[in-house]
Design an enzyme around this catalytic site. Sequence first.
Site, PDB file in Angstrom:
ATOM      1  N   ASP A  47      -3.655  30.097   5.492  1.00  9.94           N
ATOM      2  CA  ASP A  47      -4.352  29.426   6.117  1.00  9.94           C
ATOM      3  C   ASP A  47      -3.050  29.336   7.432  1.00  9.94           C
ATOM      4  OD1 ASP A  47      -4.943  28.211   8.784  1.00  9.94           O
ATOM      5  OD2 ASP A  47      -6.392  27.177   7.461  1.00  9.94           O
ATOM      6  N   HIS A  78      -8.083  31.187   6.214  1.00 14.32           N
ATOM      7  CA  HIS A  78      -8.781  30.250   7.171  1.00 14.32           C
ATOM      8  C   HIS A  78     -10.745  30.349   6.664  1.00 14.32           C
ATOM      9  CE1 HIS A  78      -8.594  27.243  10.423  1.00 14.32           C
ATOM     10  NE2 HIS A  78      -9.996  28.550  10.824  1.00 14.32           N
ATOM     11  N   SER A 132     -12.321  23.735  11.145  1.00 15.25           N
ATOM     12  CA  SER A 132     -11.497  24.328  12.639  1.00 15.25           C
ATOM     13  C   SER A 132     -11.460  23.014  12.993  1.00 15.25           C
ATOM     14  CB  SER A 132     -11.519  25.567  12.217  1.00 15.25           C
ATOM     15  OG  SER A 132     -10.745  26.660  13.277  1.00 15.25           O
TER      16      SER A 132
END
Length: 326
Positions: free
Chosen positions: A261, A291, A166
Amino acid sequence: MTASPDPLPPLARRIADAMSARFPDPARGPLDVASLRRASGTGAGSRPGPADGVDTLDRRVPGPPGAPDLPVRLYRPRAGATGPGPLLVFFHGGGWVMCDLDTHDATCRQLALHSGALVVSVAYRKAPEARFPAAAEDAYAAAVWAAAQADRLGCDPARVAVGGDSSGGGLAAAVTLMARDRGGPPLAAQLLLYPALDHRLTSASAADYATGFFHTTAHMRWYWQQYLGPDGDGCHPYASPGLAPDLTGLPPALLVLPECDPLRDEGRAHGRALRAAGVPARIEEYRGTFHGFLGALGALPAAERAFEAAGGWLGSVRCEPRAAGQ
């Protein structure tokens, strides 16, 4: 009108919904740093039990000039090759705002086990207390230290990689640019796990998966606001590596992207741009995932497959000699 089928299979749907239920949601009220950190476990002091076969060591390493030393945690697999192995400098996710060494302990253990690499997990400064470029500079300083210490740590200096998930994936991508631009250490690879690469959030996936899949586009917009502040330059390539105008001379990349995502398409675009610049880039997309799905290891088979693939790839990378002028 018939509702569209859920792209998440039932098990992934249950996990994503359970994660969403215990996490602050901008649809239910304004986000704040303290509640997000509590929900993520940042600073809680609880640490998962050790996985078999991995030894850990906490220490501090030099930060950027004028900044504090950086806490890091080293993960060394007990079993592996007899010669010097790879070294992975890892930057945790959490929107540059939350998470820490403990929240990503299990992720780093799995990467060490599957790759045979020594993993150096880095606790960089977080926003909003320290905004861009603090985290990127910390990440770069940690990578410089790790590369300089590779021999002493029992690793192959030609097999030093950076990676993260991320926001940490965005930091890893930024470090590759910084190393190239500053004549820093040659890096063998970049492992980008559902990375945050573009502050604009204008892709189709940012709209298609804006809500309903744990991590929302509204969350990501808020994280970017905390990271950049009111005057930050989101287009700076060290903030948004996906907008970097020149990607030549960077190390090979593996991008691990969930299907559902908001950040999926910026990951796809970055992989294509790396390839266009002559950088080997492997894009692996996992259907029916969201995600943060690597955190569901033990429940989602896709998470195990992703760790196995990432570990195998990391275990095989080696730095190519730099051409003259690079």
